[in-house]
Design a protein around this motif. Structure first.
Motif, mmCIF file in Angstrom:
data_model
loop_
_atom_site.group_PDB
_atom_site.id
_atom_site.type_symbol
_atom_site.label_atom_id
_atom_site.label_comp_id
_atom_site.label_asym_id
_atom_site.label_seq_id
_atom_site.Cartn_x
_atom_site.Cartn_y
_atom_site.Cartn_z
ATOM 1 N N VAL A 147 0.865 -1.222 -0.179
ATOM 2 C CA VAL A 147 -0.035 0.174 -0.033
ATOM 3 C C VAL A 147 0.880 1.174 -0.148
ATOM 4 O O VAL A 147 1.723 1.456 0.928
ATOM 5 N N PHE A 148 0.582 1.966 -0.999
ATOM 6 C CA PHE A 148 1.506 3.186 -1.167
ATOM 7 C C PHE A 148 0.543 4.657 -0.520
ATOM 8 O O PHE A 148 1.523 5.320 -0.362
ATOM 9 N N GLY A 149 -0.560 4.311 -0.694
ATOM 10 C CA GLY A 149 -1.411 5.710 0.016
ATOM 11 C C GLY A 149 -2.592 5.239 -0.159
ATOM 12 O O GLY A 149 -3.308 4.222 -1.001
ATOM 13 N N LEU A 150 -3.527 5.892 0.947
ATOM 14 C CA LEU A 150 -5.167 5.793 1.016
ATOM 15 C C LEU A 150 -5.655 7.033 1.112
ATOM 16 O O LEU A 150 -5.101 7.830 2.159
ATOM 17 N N VAL A 151 -6.821 7.213 0.540
ATOM 18 C CA VAL A 151 -7.417 8.523 0.618
ATOM 19 C C VAL A 151 -8.944 8.159 0.969
ATOM 20 O O VAL A 151 -9.328 7.388 0.140
ATOM 21 N N HIS A 152 -9.560 8.746 2.027
ATOM 22 C CA HIS A 152 -10.983 8.329 2.190
ATOM 23 C C HIS A 152 -11.604 9.510 2.846
ATOM 24 O O HIS A 152 -11.207 10.129 3.887
ATOM 25 N N VAL A 153 -12.487 10.335 1.916
ATOM 26 C CA VAL A 153 -12.792 11.953 1.986
ATOM 27 C C VAL A 153 -14.134 11.931 1.783
ATOM 28 O O VAL A 153 -14.331 11.346 0.594
ATOM 29 N N GLU A 154 -14.827 13.050 2.291
ATOM 30 C CA GLU A 154 -16.047 13.213 1.787
ATOM 31 C C GLU A 154 -15.930 14.296 0.449
ATOM 32 O O GLU A 154 -14.956 15.072 0.711
ATOM 33 N N GLY A 155 -16.891 14.020 -0.193
ATOM 34 C CA GLY A 155 -16.761 14.839 -1.687
ATOM 35 C C GLY A 155 -16.476 13.699 -2.791
ATOM 36 O O GLY A 155 -15.444 12.748 -2.608
ATOM 37 N N VAL A 156 -16.845 14.031 -3.899
ATOM 38 C CA VAL A 156 -16.390 13.367 -4.984
ATOM 39 C C VAL A 156 -15.980 14.254 -6.233
ATOM 40 O O VAL A 156 -15.832 13.909 -7.431
ATOM 41 N N ASP A 157 -15.551 15.258 -6.152
ATOM 42 C CA ASP A 157 -15.138 16.710 -6.960
ATOM 43 C C ASP A 157 -13.762 16.590 -7.482
ATOM 44 O O ASP A 157 -13.593 16.923 -8.640
ATOM 45 N N ASN A 158 -13.101 15.951 -6.756
ATOM 46 C CA ASN A 158 -11.572 15.928 -6.978
ATOM 47 C C ASN A 158 -10.917 14.494 -7.284
ATOM 48 O O ASN A 158 -9.687 14.321 -6.961
ATOM 49 N N ILE A 159 -11.521 13.659 -7.674
ATOM 50 C CA ILE A 159 -11.168 12.264 -8.051
ATOM 51 C C ILE A 159 -10.097 12.307 -8.958
ATOM 52 O O ILE A 159 -9.089 11.508 -8.648
ATOM 53 N N ASP A 160 -9.896 12.965 -10.109
ATOM 54 C CA ASP A 160 -8.714 12.945 -11.047
ATOM 55 C C ASP A 160 -7.395 13.429 -9.991
ATOM 56 O O ASP A 160 -6.519 13.045 -10.279
ATOM 57 N N ASP A 161 -7.574 14.374 -9.284
ATOM 58 C CA ASP A 161 -6.633 14.860 -8.457
ATOM 59 C C ASP A 161 -6.158 13.830 -7.350
ATOM 60 O O ASP A 161 -4.722 13.499 -7.265
ATOM 61 N N ILE A 162 -7.022 13.379 -6.808
ATOM 62 C CA ILE A 162 -6.573 12.204 -5.899
ATOM 63 C C ILE A 162 -6.050 11.087 -6.463
ATOM 64 O O ILE A 162 -5.105 10.391 -5.920
ATOM 65 N N GLU A 163 -6.756 10.493 -7.717
ATOM 66 C CA GLU A 163 -5.729 9.533 -8.421
ATOM 67 C C GLU A 163 -4.550 9.692 -8.891
ATOM 68 O O GLU A 163 -3.616 9.006 -8.589
ATOM 69 N N GLY A 164 -4.304 11.203 -9.313
ATOM 70 C CA GLY A 164 -2.876 11.506 -9.677
ATOM 71 C C GLY A 164 -2.109 11.579 -8.614
ATOM 72 O O GLY A 164 -1.013 11.295 -8.805
ATOM 73 N N TYR A 165 -2.393 12.017 -7.233
ATOM 74 C CA TYR A 165 -1.566 12.220 -6.166
ATOM 75 C C TYR A 165 -1.127 10.589 -5.939
ATOM 76 O O TYR A 165 -0.260 10.296 -5.640
ATOM 77 N N LEU A 166 -2.249 9.661 -5.743
ATOM 78 C CA LEU A 166 -1.775 8.242 -5.354
ATOM 79 C C LEU A 166 -1.079 7.571 -6.321
ATOM 80 O O LEU A 166 -0.093 6.753 -6.017
ATOM 81 N N ALA A 167 -1.168 7.948 -7.894
ATOM 82 C CA ALA A 167 -0.387 7.151 -8.858
ATOM 83 C C ALA A 167 1.044 7.637 -8.432
ATOM 84 O O ALA A 167 1.985 6.877 -8.660
ATOM 85 N N ASN A 168 1.374 8.901 -8.321
ATOM 86 C CA ASN A 168 2.659 9.395 -7.995
ATOM 87 C C ASN A 168 3.254 8.738 -6.716
ATOM 88 O O ASN A 168 4.284 8.322 -6.744
#
Length: 182
Positions: free
Chosen positions: A155-176
């Motif tokens: 596991v490199f990272g995990l995000v669990h957050v209210e809201g669904v507006d920044n999915i591309d940003d979250i995925e980009g952060y985790l991919a990095n």
């Protein structure tokens, strides 16, 4: 966790190993008894919300849990079913994809948004459905809450957050964090 939702494991033999190659950092779960949590949140994460993980699947076991909530009724979950298909749960509602998750690095995201919920793999939508309105009061990583159905994963990272507006940003952060391109 920046919100003091720190995952712990009191049993030393069940702790994942911290690993690094000098630039990437991850927790290595053995798929036998390693798990973190359950982490109990001060207030539940309510829908609409996002659960995303950057991970490296290390084996082809089926019926395994990648991340889940603190109880079967108070959960957001990513798992692989008995047929090795990637799926998501919110409370007692489930959504399976037809996608078989191969060994290797991936970013898996669930947009929990009632009837408009999505399961995403490496930036692409692979399933849609109704995951109700359930919330999650916490998480366990790499197994069910009792330690069963563990997965061998990094596991490199995990995000669990209210809201669904920044999915591309979250995925980009985790991919990095995982050293992959989406």
């Amino acid at each position: 966790s920046p919100n003091d939702n720190d995952a712990t494991q009191s049993v030393s033999a069940a702790r994942p190993l911290y690993q690094t190659d000098g630039s990437l950092h991850w927790l290595a779960f053995d798929g036998v008894d390693d798990r973190l949590g359950p982490v109990t949140y001060a207030s539940p994460v309510a829908q609409p919300c996002t659960l995303a993980i950057a991970m490296n699947r290390k084996d082809t076991s089926s019926s395994v849990v990648i991340a889940t909530g603190i109880s079967s009724s108070n959960r957001h979950q990513i798992s692989l079913n008995v047929n090795n298909r990637l799926g998501a749960f919110s409370g007692d509602r489930g959504m399976d994809s037809t996608y078989f998750l191969p060994v290797g690095k991936h970013v898996i995201t669930v947009k929990f948004n009632g009837a408009n919920s999505e399961l995403r793999l490496d930036g692409a939508v692979i399933a849609t459905g109704d995951l109700g309105t359930g919330s999650s009061g916490g998480l366990t990583l790499s197994s069910l809450r009792d330690g069963s159905f563990g997965i061998a994963q990094d596991v490199f990272g995990l995000v669990h957050v209210e809201g669904v507006d920044n999915i591309d940003d979250i995925e980009g952060y985790l991919a990095n964090l995982a050293g992959i391109a989406l």
